[in-house]
Design a protein around this motif. Structure first.
Motif, PDB file in Angstrom:
ATOM      1  N   PHE A  78      37.509  50.375  34.502  1.00 12.55           N
ATOM      2  CA  PHE A  78      37.034  49.298  35.371  1.00 12.55           C
ATOM      3  C   PHE A  78      37.148  49.633  36.852  1.00 12.55           C
ATOM      4  CE2 PHE A  78      37.558  46.909  31.440  1.00 12.55           C
ATOM      5  CZ  PHE A  78      36.383  46.162  31.441  1.00 12.55           C
ATOM      6  N   THR A  79      37.858  50.689  37.210  1.00 14.30           N
ATOM      7  CA  THR A  79      37.983  51.046  38.631  1.00 14.30           C
ATOM      8  C   THR A  79      36.643  51.430  39.242  1.00 14.30           C
ATOM      9  OG1 THR A  79      38.570  53.336  38.116  1.00 14.30           O
ATOM     10  CG2 THR A  79      40.401  51.766  38.397  1.00 14.30           C
ATOM     11  N   GLN A  80      35.655  51.765  38.427  1.00 12.93           N
ATOM     12  CA  GLN A  80      34.339  52.117  38.965  1.00 12.93           C
ATOM     13  C   GLN A  80      33.513  50.896  39.368  1.00 12.93           C
ATOM     14  OE1 GLN A  80      31.640  53.805  35.765  1.00 12.93           O
ATOM     15  NE2 GLN A  80      33.545  53.653  34.612  1.00 12.93           N
ATOM     16  N   PHE A  81      34.022  49.694  39.107  1.00 15.66           N
ATOM     17  CA  PHE A  81      33.359  48.455  39.499  1.00 15.66           C
ATOM     18  C   PHE A  81      34.275  47.714  40.470  1.00 15.66           C
ATOM     19  CE2 PHE A  81      31.801  49.608  35.329  1.00 15.66           C
ATOM     20  CZ  PHE A  81      30.424  49.531  35.516  1.00 15.66           C
ATOM     21  N   PRO A  82      34.002  47.768  41.776  1.00 18.06           N
ATOM     22  CA  PRO A  82      34.922  47.210  42.769  1.00 18.06           C
ATOM     23  C   PRO A  82      35.372  45.768  42.502  1.00 18.06           C
ATOM     24  CG  PRO A  82      33.206  48.457  43.855  1.00 18.06           C
ATOM     25  CD  PRO A  82      32.832  48.393  42.400  1.00 18.06           C
ATOM     26  N   ASP A  83      34.476  44.912  42.032  1.00 14.95           N
ATOM     27  CA  ASP A  83      34.864  43.523  41.804  1.00 14.95           C
ATOM     28  C   ASP A  83      35.699  43.327  40.532  1.00 14.95           C
ATOM     29  OD1 ASP A  83      32.536  44.126  40.317  1.00 14.95           O
ATOM     30  OD2 ASP A  83      31.918  42.023  40.257  1.00 14.95           O
ATOM     31  N   LEU A  84      35.778  44.369  39.707  1.00 18.30           N
ATOM     32  CA  LEU A  84      36.580  44.290  38.479  1.00 18.30           C
ATOM     33  C   LEU A  84      37.726  45.295  38.454  1.00 18.30           C
ATOM     34  CD1 LEU A  84      33.691  43.901  35.868  1.00 18.30           C
ATOM     35  CD2 LEU A  84      35.127  42.095  36.849  1.00 18.30           C
ATOM     36  N   ILE A 112      41.331  44.799  37.052  1.00 12.19           N
ATOM     37  CA  ILE A 112      41.642  44.800  35.622  1.00 12.19           C
ATOM     38  C   ILE A 112      42.454  46.043  35.245  1.00 12.19           C
ATOM     39  CG2 ILE A 112      40.597  44.947  33.315  1.00 12.19           C
ATOM     40  CD1 ILE A 112      38.329  43.162  34.423  1.00 12.19           C
ATOM     41  N   ALA A 113      42.225  47.146  35.954  1.00 11.49           N
ATOM     42  CA  ALA A 113      42.936  48.399  35.657  1.00 11.49           C
ATOM     43  C   ALA A 113      44.450  48.225  35.757  1.00 11.49           C
ATOM     44  CB  ALA A 113      42.467  49.510  36.592  1.00 11.49           C
ATOM     45  N   ASN A 114      44.902  47.284  36.580  1.00 11.35           N
ATOM     46  CA  ASN A 114      46.333  47.034  36.742  1.00 11.35           C
ATOM     47  C   ASN A 114      46.747  45.660  36.225  1.00 11.35           C
ATOM     48  OD1 ASN A 114      46.843  49.535  38.071  1.00 11.35           O
ATOM     49  ND2 ASN A 114      45.834  48.686  39.866  1.00 11.35           N
ATOM     50  N   GLY A 115      45.833  45.011  35.509  1.00  7.16           N
ATOM     51  CA  GLY A 115      46.093  43.660  35.016  1.00  7.16           C
ATOM     52  C   GLY A 115      46.944  43.638  33.763  1.00  7.16           C
ATOM     53  N   ASP A 116      47.143  42.449  33.262  1.00  2.43           N
ATOM     54  CA  ASP A 116      47.943  42.253  32.052  1.00  2.43           C
ATOM     55  C   ASP A 116      47.239  42.843  30.837  1.00  2.43           C
ATOM     56  OD1 ASP A 116      49.885  40.887  33.470  1.00  2.43           O
ATOM     57  OD2 ASP A 116      49.033  38.913  33.037  1.00  2.43           O
ATOM     58  N   VAL A 117      48.014  43.311  29.893  1.00  2.00           N
ATOM     59  CA  VAL A 117      47.521  43.798  28.609  1.00  2.00           C
ATOM     60  C   VAL A 117      48.282  43.057  27.518  1.00  2.00           C
ATOM     61  CG1 VAL A 117      46.877  46.070  29.500  1.00  2.00           C
ATOM     62  CG2 VAL A 117      49.164  45.734  28.522  1.00  2.00           C
ATOM     63  N   THR A 166      32.968  39.425  25.976  1.00  2.00           N
ATOM     64  CA  THR A 166      32.960  40.695  26.700  1.00  2.00           C
ATOM     65  C   THR A 166      32.253  40.530  28.036  1.00  2.00           C
ATOM     66  OG1 THR A 166      32.558  43.062  26.370  1.00  2.00           O
ATOM     67  CG2 THR A 166      30.785  41.563  25.708  1.00  2.00           C
ATOM     68  N   PHE A 167      32.234  41.607  28.803  1.00  3.51           N
ATOM     69  CA  PHE A 167      31.507  41.607  30.068  1.00  3.51           C
ATOM     70  C   PHE A 167      30.043  41.944  29.841  1.00  3.51           C
ATOM     71  CE2 PHE A 167      35.754  42.248  31.858  1.00  3.51           C
ATOM     72  CZ  PHE A 167      35.711  41.352  32.920  1.00  3.51           C
ATOM     73  N   GLN A 168      29.184  41.233  30.551  1.00  2.00           N
ATOM     74  CA  GLN A 168      27.770  41.582  30.593  1.00  2.00           C
ATOM     75  C   GLN A 168      27.607  42.727  31.592  1.00  2.00           C
ATOM     76  OE1 GLN A 168      26.424  37.706  31.925  1.00  2.00           O
ATOM     77  NE2 GLN A 168      25.505  37.338  29.915  1.00  2.00           N
ATOM     78  N   LYS A 169      26.589  43.477  31.429  1.00  2.00           N
ATOM     79  CA  LYS A 169      26.178  44.512  32.397  1.00  2.00           C
ATOM     80  C   LYS A 169      27.185  45.643  32.576  1.00  2.00           C
ATOM     81  CE  LYS A 169      22.894  41.556  33.008  1.00  2.00           C
ATOM     82  NZ  LYS A 169      22.346  41.194  31.740  1.00  2.00           N
ATOM     83  N   ILE A 170      28.194  45.714  31.728  1.00  2.00           N
ATOM     84  CA  ILE A 170      29.116  46.854  31.718  1.00  2.00           C
ATOM     85  C   ILE A 170      28.700  47.692  30.511  1.00  2.00           C
ATOM     86  CG2 ILE A 170      31.526  47.599  31.482  1.00  2.00           C
ATOM     87  CD1 ILE A 170      31.207  46.094  34.050  1.00  2.00           C
ATOM     88  N   ALA A 179      33.514  34.011  35.181  1.00  2.00           N
ATOM     89  CA  ALA A 179      32.679  33.367  34.158  1.00  2.00           C
ATOM     90  C   ALA A 179      31.257  33.893  34.170  1.00  2.00           C
ATOM     91  CB  ALA A 179      32.691  31.856  34.349  1.00  2.00           C
ATOM     92  N   GLU A 180      30.714  34.133  35.349  1.00  2.00           N
ATOM     93  CA  GLU A 180      29.318  34.555  35.460  1.00  2.00           C
ATOM     94  C   GLU A 180      29.074  35.965  34.926  1.00  2.00           C
ATOM     95  OE1 GLU A 180      31.428  35.837  39.152  1.00  2.00           O
ATOM     96  OE2 GLU A 180      31.386  33.978  37.986  1.00  2.00           O
ATOM     97  N   GLN A 181      30.148  36.705  34.660  1.00  2.00           N
ATOM     98  CA  GLN A 181      30.006  38.065  34.137  1.00  2.00           C
ATOM     99  C   GLN A 181      30.392  38.183  32.670  1.00  2.00           C
ATOM    100  OE1 GLN A 181      31.546  41.245  36.622  1.00  2.00           O
ATOM    101  NE2 GLN A 181      31.484  39.904  38.414  1.00  2.00           N
ATOM    102  N   ARG A 182      30.740  37.061  32.052  1.00  2.00           N
ATOM    103  CA  ARG A 182      31.210  37.083  30.673  1.00  2.00           C
ATOM    104  C   ARG A 182      30.141  36.564  29.715  1.00  2.00           C
ATOM    105  NH1 ARG A 182      35.113  40.146  29.418  1.00  2.00           N
ATOM    106  NH2 ARG A 182      35.926  38.759  27.824  1.00  2.00           N
TER     107      ARG A 182
END
Length: 176
Positions: free
Chosen positions: A31-37, A40-45, A123-127, A165-168
């Motif tokens: 997800f680091t390749q998508f600045p707005d997401l 998530i790379a350091n988020g909860d798992v 899931t995410f759209q457009k990923i 929400a708009e990306q899910r």
């Protein structure tokens, strides 16, 4: 020999649980390749405790490398007559080798065996490795009016957890 051919998919065992959060963290680095997401790379798992709970539920599989260490996993829960996929993660260095596809195929086979009507997920759209990947497996993106109450609740919980929400989207693969 191809790395993917050295991978075995089997039901997750309690001994696997402590290593699965690290697999998910590694997978999230994509997800680091998508600045707005990128956050998530350091988020909860999922915690080890959550993995143990999902293992107990019976819908959890791991992709194991030659050293018997998990390099990927898929886990889910049963909602109504469907298998809902909670998470699919493949360690970063193993991504793009068909391991996620193999995990999804095992889940599909088991869901058919169990008599599930569908497999669902959010899931995410457009990923590319999200909505596009699942479409390649036969999943259909659901419109808002097609959401079950359970999927609607899950999507709201994801938004409450910070996902945009708009990306899910929610998706379904009909089995019956």
């Amino acid at each position: 020999m191809d790395t993917a051919t050295l991978i075995t998919v089997r039901p997750t065992e309690p001994k696997d649980a402590p290593g699965l959060p690290a697999v998910e963290r590694s997978a999230a680095q994509a997800f680091t390749q998508f600045p707005d997401l990128a956050w998530i790379a350091n988020g909860d798992v999922q915690s080890t405790e959550k993995h143990l709970e999902l293992i107990e539920g019976g819908a959890s599989w791991v992709a194991i490398g030659s050293n018997d260490v998990p390099v990927g996993f898929l886990n889910g829960i049963f909602i109504d007559q469907d298998l809902y996929i909670c998470e699919v993660s493949v360690q970063s260095e193993y991504q793009g080798k068909g391991i996620g596809r193999r995990l999804m195929e095992v889940a599909r086979q088991r869901a058919v065996f169990w008599g599930c009507m569908s497999i669902t997920l959010t899931t995410f759209q457009k990923i590319p490795w999200n909505e596009g990947f699942y479409k390649s497996l036969g999943f259909k993106t659901l419109n808002a009016y097609e959401l079950t109450p359970a999927l609607y609740d899950i999507m709201n919980q994801e938004v409450d957890a910070g996902l945009p929400a708009e990306q899910r989207c929610a998706m379904r693969l009909r089995l019956a």
